[in-house]
Design an enzyme around this catalytic site. Structure first.
Site, short mmCIF file in Angstrom:
data_model
loop_
_atom_site.label_atom_id
_atom_site.label_comp_id
_atom_site.label_asym_id
_atom_site.label_seq_id
_atom_site.Cartn_x
_atom_site.Cartn_y
_atom_site.Cartn_z
N SER A 77 0.86 -1.20 0.00
CA SER A 77 0.00 0.00 0.00
C SER A 77 0.89 1.24 0.00
O SER A 77 2.11 1.14 0.21
CB SER A 77 -0.88 0.01 1.25
OG SER A 77 -0.07 0.19 2.40
N ASP A 104 -1.26 -1.81 -3.91
CA ASP A 104 -2.60 -1.93 -3.35
C ASP A 104 -3.21 -0.54 -3.18
O ASP A 104 -2.58 0.35 -2.60
CB ASP A 104 -2.47 -2.63 -1.98
CG ASP A 104 -3.80 -3.08 -1.42
OD1 ASP A 104 -4.73 -3.31 -2.20
OD2 ASP A 104 -3.89 -3.23 -0.17
N HIS A 123 -12.79 -3.81 4.82
CA HIS A 123 -11.43 -3.77 5.37
C HIS A 123 -11.41 -3.80 6.90
O HIS A 123 -12.35 -3.34 7.54
CB HIS A 123 -10.71 -2.51 4.88
CG HIS A 123 -10.41 -2.53 3.41
ND1 HIS A 123 -11.04 -1.71 2.51
CD2 HIS A 123 -9.55 -3.29 2.69
CE1 HIS A 123 -10.58 -1.96 1.29
NE2 HIS A 123 -9.68 -2.91 1.37
N HIS A 132 -11.42 -7.59 -2.09
CA HIS A 132 -10.68 -6.93 -1.02
C HIS A 132 -11.32 -7.32 0.31
O HIS A 132 -12.35 -7.98 0.35
CB HIS A 132 -10.73 -5.41 -1.20
CG HIS A 132 -9.78 -4.93 -2.25
ND1 HIS A 132 -8.68 -4.16 -1.96
CD2 HIS A 132 -9.75 -5.14 -3.58
CE1 HIS A 132 -8.02 -3.90 -3.08
NE2 HIS A 132 -8.65 -4.49 -4.09
N GLY A 133 -10.70 -6.87 1.39
CA GLY A 133 -11.32 -7.02 2.71
C GLY A 133 -11.69 -8.44 3.07
O GLY A 133 -12.76 -8.70 3.61
N SER A 162 -10.05 -10.79 5.06
CA SER A 162 -9.52 -11.47 6.25
C SER A 162 -10.66 -12.17 6.98
O SER A 162 -11.79 -11.68 7.02
CB SER A 162 -8.85 -10.45 7.19
OG SER A 162 -7.53 -10.19 6.74
N ASP A 185 -4.80 -8.75 4.63
CA ASP A 185 -3.83 -7.95 5.38
C ASP A 185 -4.09 -8.06 6.88
O ASP A 185 -3.20 -8.43 7.65
CB ASP A 185 -3.93 -6.47 4.94
CG ASP A 185 -2.86 -5.61 5.60
OD1 ASP A 185 -2.00 -6.16 6.31
OD2 ASP A 185 -2.88 -4.38 5.40
N SER A 186 -5.31 -7.78 7.31
CA SER A 186 -5.61 -7.75 8.75
C SER A 186 -5.20 -9.04 9.46
O SER A 186 -4.68 -9.01 10.59
CB SER A 186 -7.09 -7.48 8.99
OG SER A 186 -7.44 -6.21 8.50
P1 13P Z 1 -8.44 -7.10 5.19
O1 13P Z 1 -8.44 -5.87 6.05
O2 13P Z 1 -9.71 -7.85 5.30
O3 13P Z 1 -7.25 -7.96 5.44
O4 13P Z 1 -8.35 -6.60 3.65
C1 13P Z 1 -7.10 -6.28 3.08
C2 13P Z 1 -7.25 -5.63 1.75
O5 13P Z 1 -8.28 -5.62 1.12
C3 13P Z 1 -6.04 -4.99 1.21
O6 13P Z 1 -6.31 -4.31 0.02
O1 G3H Z 2 -6.75 -2.24 2.19
C1 G3H Z 2 -5.88 -1.73 2.90
C2 G3H Z 2 -4.75 -2.54 3.35
O2 G3H Z 2 -5.10 -3.30 4.49
C3 G3H Z 2 -3.55 -1.69 3.59
O3 G3H Z 2 -3.65 -0.93 4.74
O4 G3H Z 2 -3.02 1.37 4.00
O5 G3H Z 2 -2.84 0.67 6.42
O6 G3H Z 2 -1.25 -0.23 4.71
P1 G3H Z 2 -2.63 0.30 4.98
ZN ZN Z 3 -8.26 -3.42 -0.05
#
Ligand code: 13P
Ligand code: G3H
Ligand code: ZN
Length: 311
Positions: free
Chosen positions: A50, A82, A180, A213-214, A216, A258-259
């Site tokens: 990101s 990202d 997210h 996306h999102g 997790s 990511d999360s």
């Molecule tokens: P999560 O927060 O669900 O891990 O999503 C990550 C994401 O979409 C990064 O672009």
């Molecule tokens: O979708 C977002 C990702 O989880 C990246 O998060 O911008 O805090 O690195 P960040």
């Molecule tokens: Zn995302």
């Protein structure tokens, strides 16, 4: 093996009924945990950075970490931006050797989203890179329920054909109820992705790679460890893995996580420090964080993505 684009990965994933994990990277231990798991399971992966990650680790360090991953493994790895906010960051990443970028103009009006996404796609394609764009707005179930009737938060299947045709992008992120962060749903609710919308989108775009996306799932094992070792996460609830697996069997070729990695890294460090309050060598506690990142990616490949032995 050199860095690859996602073109071949997605083609195989679409026909094979699985998805590629796109894992966010922020430091060396996260890169290593992800790549070790993918290597062991012979799975292709996408490492994504990101704008915040590039700022935190410094873009050059992040790029070199990913190059080190490529050098020390023999699985296909794509390097992806990202949530690129504008043309300039996408151009910067393409020029810097990213094989894939996301232009996220999903909050802009439809025509403007098309205009900026096309500009990025034209540039990236001229340099051999590929582009993901987004249509629809990600939301939690709370918001989704509130707008269920007008479907404002979800991707409108009637728009996807025109969008893809006019922009020339290579994949499309859609909103079907994922969101997210670690707090996706209210406790006691029954989270349901709108797989019907996904199906509609897939009908309009046969063979075209869709991105979630999102995604997790917020494994409660790690929430529990964090809380037992002094943390204070309340009501952290994610996407049910079986629903993600269903999506991966269909048109979804890329699933963003990511999360969960953040939870794993934090759980490993908290657990280590609670057991060894005298430790102050970062290699000791970061190694435990890295081990949980590896465990999570391993489990995702098996339970969600289905990308084992697809390298
Ligand atoms: P999560 O927060 O669900 O891990 O999503 C990550 C994401 O979409 C990064 O672009
Ligand atoms: O979708 C977002 C990702 O989880 C990246 O998060 O911008 O805090 O690195 P960040
Ligand atoms: Zn995302």
């Amino acid at each position: 093996m050199a860095l690859v684009t996602t073109t071949e990965m997605f083609k195989k994933a679409y026909t094979g009924g699985y998805a590629i994990g796109a894992f966010n990277v922020n430091n060396m231990e996260i890169v290593q945990g992800i790549v070790e798991a993918a290597q062991e399971l012979n799975s292709p992966i996408i490492l994504q950075a990101s704008a915040g990650a590039r700022k935190y680790a410094k873009a050059a360090y992040l790029k070199k970490l990913v190059e080190a991953a490529v050098e020390t493994s023999d699985i296909p790895i794509a390097l992806h931006l990202d949530h690129g906010a504008d043309f300039d960051i996408c151009k910067d990443c393409v020029d810097g050797g990213f094989t894939s970028v996301m232009i996220d103009a999903s909050s802009k009006p439809f025509a403007e989203n098309i205009e900026i996404s096309k500009k990025v796609a034209d540039y990236a394609h001229s340099k051999g890179a590929v582009v993901e764009a987004e249509l629809g707005t990600l939301a939690g179930i709370e918001d989704a329920v509130k707008v269920a009737d007008d479907k404002a938060m979800f991707t409108d299947p009637d728009e996807v054909e025109e969008f893809v045709k006019k922009t020339g992008v290579d994949s499309l992120a859609i909103a079907i109820g994922t969101s997210h962060g670690a707090y996706k749903f209210k406790p006691g609710t029954d989270p349901k992705l709108r797989l019907d919308i996904l199906e509609e989108v897939a009908k309009r775009l046969p063979g075209f790679p869709i991105v979630l996306h999102g995604s997790s799932s917020v494994p409660q094992k790690f929430v529990k460890i964090i809380n037992e070792k002094g943390g204070a996460l309340t009501d952290a609830i994610g996407i049910p893995e079986d629903q993600l697996r269903e999506a991966a069997k269909g048109a979804v070729c890329k699933i963003n996580i990511d999360s969960d990695l953040r939870l794993g890294m934090t759980a490993g460090i908290r657990e280590h420090m609670a057991a060894h309050p005298d430790h102050f060598d970062p290699r000791q506690y970061l190694a435990d964080g890295r081990a949980y990142v590896k465990e999570i990616v391993h489990d995702k490949i098996i339970n969600v993505l289905g990308s084992e032995n697809k390298a």
